[in-house]
Write an enzyme that holds these catalytic residues in place. Structure first.
Site, PDB file in Angstrom:
ATOM      1  CG  ASP A 219     -41.773 -25.592   8.523  1.00 18.97           C
ATOM      2  OD1 ASP A 219     -42.490 -25.263   9.490  1.00 18.97           O
ATOM      3  OD2 ASP A 219     -42.190 -25.675   7.355  1.00 18.97           O
ATOM      4  CB  VAL A 220     -42.133 -24.734  14.394  1.00 24.36           C
ATOM      5  CG1 VAL A 220     -40.906 -23.986  14.899  1.00 24.36           C
ATOM      6  CG2 VAL A 220     -43.198 -23.782  13.866  1.00 24.36           C
TER       7      VAL A 220
ATOM      8  CG  ASP B 121     -37.076 -17.701  11.461  1.00 28.42           C
ATOM      9  OD1 ASP B 121     -37.757 -17.944  10.441  1.00 28.42           O
ATOM     10  OD2 ASP B 121     -37.369 -16.800  12.258  1.00 28.42           O
TER      11      ASP B 121
ATOM     12  CE1 TYR C  28     -51.473 -14.803  15.619  1.00 29.04           C
ATOM     13  CE2 TYR C  28     -52.840 -13.162  16.733  1.00 29.04           C
ATOM     14  CZ  TYR C  28     -51.607 -13.747  16.502  1.00 29.04           C
ATOM     15  OH  TYR C  28     -50.497 -13.286  17.170  1.00 29.04           O
TER      16      TYR C  28
HETATM   17  P1  NAD Z   1     -42.497 -11.768  12.392  1.00 26.96           P
HETATM   18  O1  NAD Z   1     -43.236 -12.205  11.164  1.00 26.96           O
HETATM   19  O2  NAD Z   1     -41.722 -10.486  12.351  1.00 26.96           O
HETATM   20  O3  NAD Z   1     -41.536 -12.924  12.888  1.00 26.96           O
HETATM   21  C1  NAD Z   1     -42.001 -14.258  12.948  1.00 26.96           C
HETATM   22  C2  NAD Z   1     -40.834 -15.187  12.665  1.00 26.96           C
HETATM   23  O4  NAD Z   1     -41.331 -16.540  12.761  1.00 26.96           O
HETATM   24  C3  NAD Z   1     -40.267 -15.015  11.248  1.00 26.96           C
HETATM   25  O5  NAD Z   1     -38.859 -14.894  11.286  1.00 26.96           O
HETATM   26  C4  NAD Z   1     -40.705 -16.284  10.536  1.00 26.96           C
HETATM   27  O6  NAD Z   1     -39.800 -16.732   9.529  1.00 26.96           O
HETATM   28  C5  NAD Z   1     -40.782 -17.276  11.686  1.00 26.96           C
HETATM   29  N1  NAD Z   1     -41.627 -18.405  11.356  1.00 26.96           N
HETATM   30  C6  NAD Z   1     -42.881 -18.378  10.808  1.00 26.96           C
HETATM   31  N2  NAD Z   1     -43.307 -19.618  10.555  1.00 26.96           N
HETATM   32  C7  NAD Z   1     -42.303 -20.463  10.929  1.00 26.96           C
HETATM   33  C8  NAD Z   1     -42.141 -21.865  10.902  1.00 26.96           C
HETATM   34  N3  NAD Z   1     -43.095 -22.667  10.391  1.00 26.96           N
HETATM   35  N4  NAD Z   1     -41.003 -22.397  11.384  1.00 26.96           N
HETATM   36  C9  NAD Z   1     -40.021 -21.596  11.867  1.00 26.96           C
HETATM   37  N5  NAD Z   1     -40.109 -20.255  11.923  1.00 26.96           N
HETATM   38  C10 NAD Z   1     -41.241 -19.688  11.454  1.00 26.96           C
HETATM   39  O7  NAD Z   1     -43.616 -11.711  13.531  1.00 26.96           O
HETATM   40  P2  NAD Z   1     -43.658 -11.063  15.012  1.00 26.96           P
HETATM   41  O8  NAD Z   1     -44.627  -9.959  14.963  1.00 26.96           O
HETATM   42  O9  NAD Z   1     -42.289 -10.858  15.561  1.00 26.96           O
HETATM   43  O10 NAD Z   1     -44.398 -12.266  15.778  1.00 26.96           O
HETATM   44  C11 NAD Z   1     -43.707 -13.170  16.604  1.00 26.96           C
HETATM   45  C12 NAD Z   1     -44.708 -13.836  17.519  1.00 26.96           C
HETATM   46  O11 NAD Z   1     -45.410 -12.826  18.256  1.00 26.96           O
HETATM   47  C13 NAD Z   1     -45.785 -14.658  16.810  1.00 26.96           C
HETATM   48  O12 NAD Z   1     -46.025 -15.855  17.536  1.00 26.96           O
HETATM   49  C14 NAD Z   1     -47.008 -13.760  16.858  1.00 26.96           C
HETATM   50  O13 NAD Z   1     -48.208 -14.495  16.834  1.00 26.96           O
HETATM   51  C15 NAD Z   1     -46.791 -13.063  18.186  1.00 26.96           C
HETATM   52  N6  NAD Z   1     -47.497 -11.812  18.338  1.00 26.96           N
HETATM   53  C16 NAD Z   1     -47.236 -10.761  17.497  1.00 26.96           C
HETATM   54  C17 NAD Z   1     -47.933  -9.577  17.680  1.00 26.96           C
HETATM   55  C18 NAD Z   1     -47.702  -8.378  16.786  1.00 26.96           C
HETATM   56  O14 NAD Z   1     -48.529  -7.427  16.828  1.00 26.96           O
HETATM   57  N7  NAD Z   1     -46.610  -8.320  16.009  1.00 26.96           N
HETATM   58  C19 NAD Z   1     -48.883  -9.438  18.697  1.00 26.96           C
HETATM   59  C20 NAD Z   1     -49.119 -10.537  19.522  1.00 26.96           C
HETATM   60  C21 NAD Z   1     -48.415 -11.715  19.344  1.00 26.96           C
END
Ligand code: NAD
Length: 252
Positions: free
Chosen positions: A53-54, A37, A145
């Site tokens: 950072d991805v 992360d 998105y």
């Molecule tokens: P979140 O924001 O709680 O967690 C996302 C994590 O990704 C964070 O810890 C952040 O620091 C990390 N991150 C972001 N950019 C980064 C980068 N460039 N390099 C490394 N790490 C990075 O979000 P979440 O809700 O847990 O979402 C996780 C995944 O689930 C995402 O891919 C999101 O698109 C997907 N998703 C979420 C939902 C929702 O409703 N929460 C629904 C469908 C899909």
């Protein structure tokens, strides 16, 4: 759920929300787990944190190799890091399009590319991508998105085809709106957070948000030996949002 003792897993975006729940669930089943992360400080035991950072290929390669060295290999890769964007196709500047596609799509490419040499050495190799209901249903105000997650869905299928003969399975989960810090931030920014939360819950036939733990359990299944014949699939974890068309409740 099949035990994961002896398997080594790397979870991107593992410091929050769905990624953290997944890292915990994998560890609870016996896997050795590294979390990649941006700022993975203070990860709970026994999770191993690697900062990367991805959207930066050099940092991803270094982090994947550090994780593989620490864990003794990589059997499971969960490509979960992602960011959002709000707006129609008119609303977001090119810079934001490049940024979101860079993180959400090329992030999966970079991490998988770096992990493949390790996955090829595993007798049980699995990749699980966190995709979204936004890949399979038209949601308002999510043009960018949705495009990014549509690409993740197609990429999942292409990678599954490319690597099936190498014994590497590739699947994705499609969460509906999930109760994570991400959604908490969106709700906090809304004019009426409680009303917005109710509307998002009501959009899902089960009438509530999905939990991060429910998505994590599906990721763990797809990553586990229990899913040894499962590749190139999407698993919706969306309270019925994609597949069901319930009639609205009839008011008395
Ligand atoms: P979140 O924001 O709680 O967690 C996302 C994590 O990704 C964070 O810890 C952040 O620091 C990390 N991150 C972001 N950019 C980064 C980068 N460039 N390099 C490394 N790490 C990075 O979000 P979440 O809700 O847990 O979402 C996780 C995944 O689930 C995402 O891919 C999101 O698109 C997907 N998703 C979420 C939902 C929702 O409703 N929460 C629904 C469908 C899909």
């Amino acid at each position: 759920m099949t035990g994961l003792t002896g398997l080594r897993a790397l979870v991107t975006g593992g410091a929050s929300g769905i990624g953290l729940a997944t890292a915990r669930a994998l560890a609870a089943r016996g896997a050795a787990v590294a979390v990649l992360d941006l700022e993975p400080a203070g990860m709970p035991e026994p999770l191993f944190a690697v900062k990367a950072d991805v959207s930066d290929d050099t940092s991803v390669r270094a982090a994947v190799d550090t994780a593989a060295t620490e864990l003794g290999g990589i059997d499971i890769l969960v490509n979960n890091a992602g960011i959002g964007a709000v707006g129609t196709v008119e609303d977001n500047p090119d810079e934001l399009w490049h940024r979101v596609l860079d993180v959400n799509v090329l992030g999966v490419v970079r991490t998988t590319r770096a992990a493949l040499p390790h996955l090829r050495r595993s007798p049980h190799a699995a990749v699980v991508n966190t995709c979204s209901i936004a890949a399979t249903a038209g949601l308002p105000q999510r043009a960018l998105y949705s495009a990014s997650k549509g690409a993740v869905l197609s990429l999942t299928l292409a990678m599954a085809a490319d690597h099936v003969r190498e014994g590497i399975r590739v699947n994705c989960v499609n969460p509906g709106t999930a109760d994570t810090p991400w959604v908490a931030r969106l709700l906090a920014a809304a004019d009426d957070p409680e009303g917005e939360r109710s509307a998002l819950g009501a959009r899902q036939p089960m009438g509530r948000l999905v939990t991060a733990e429910e998505v994590a359990a599906s990721i763990v299944y797809l990553a586990s030996p229990a899913a040894a014949s499962v590749t190139g699939t999407t698993l919706a974890v969306d309270g019925g949002m994609q597949g069901l068309r319930p009639r609205p409740a009839v008011r008395p």
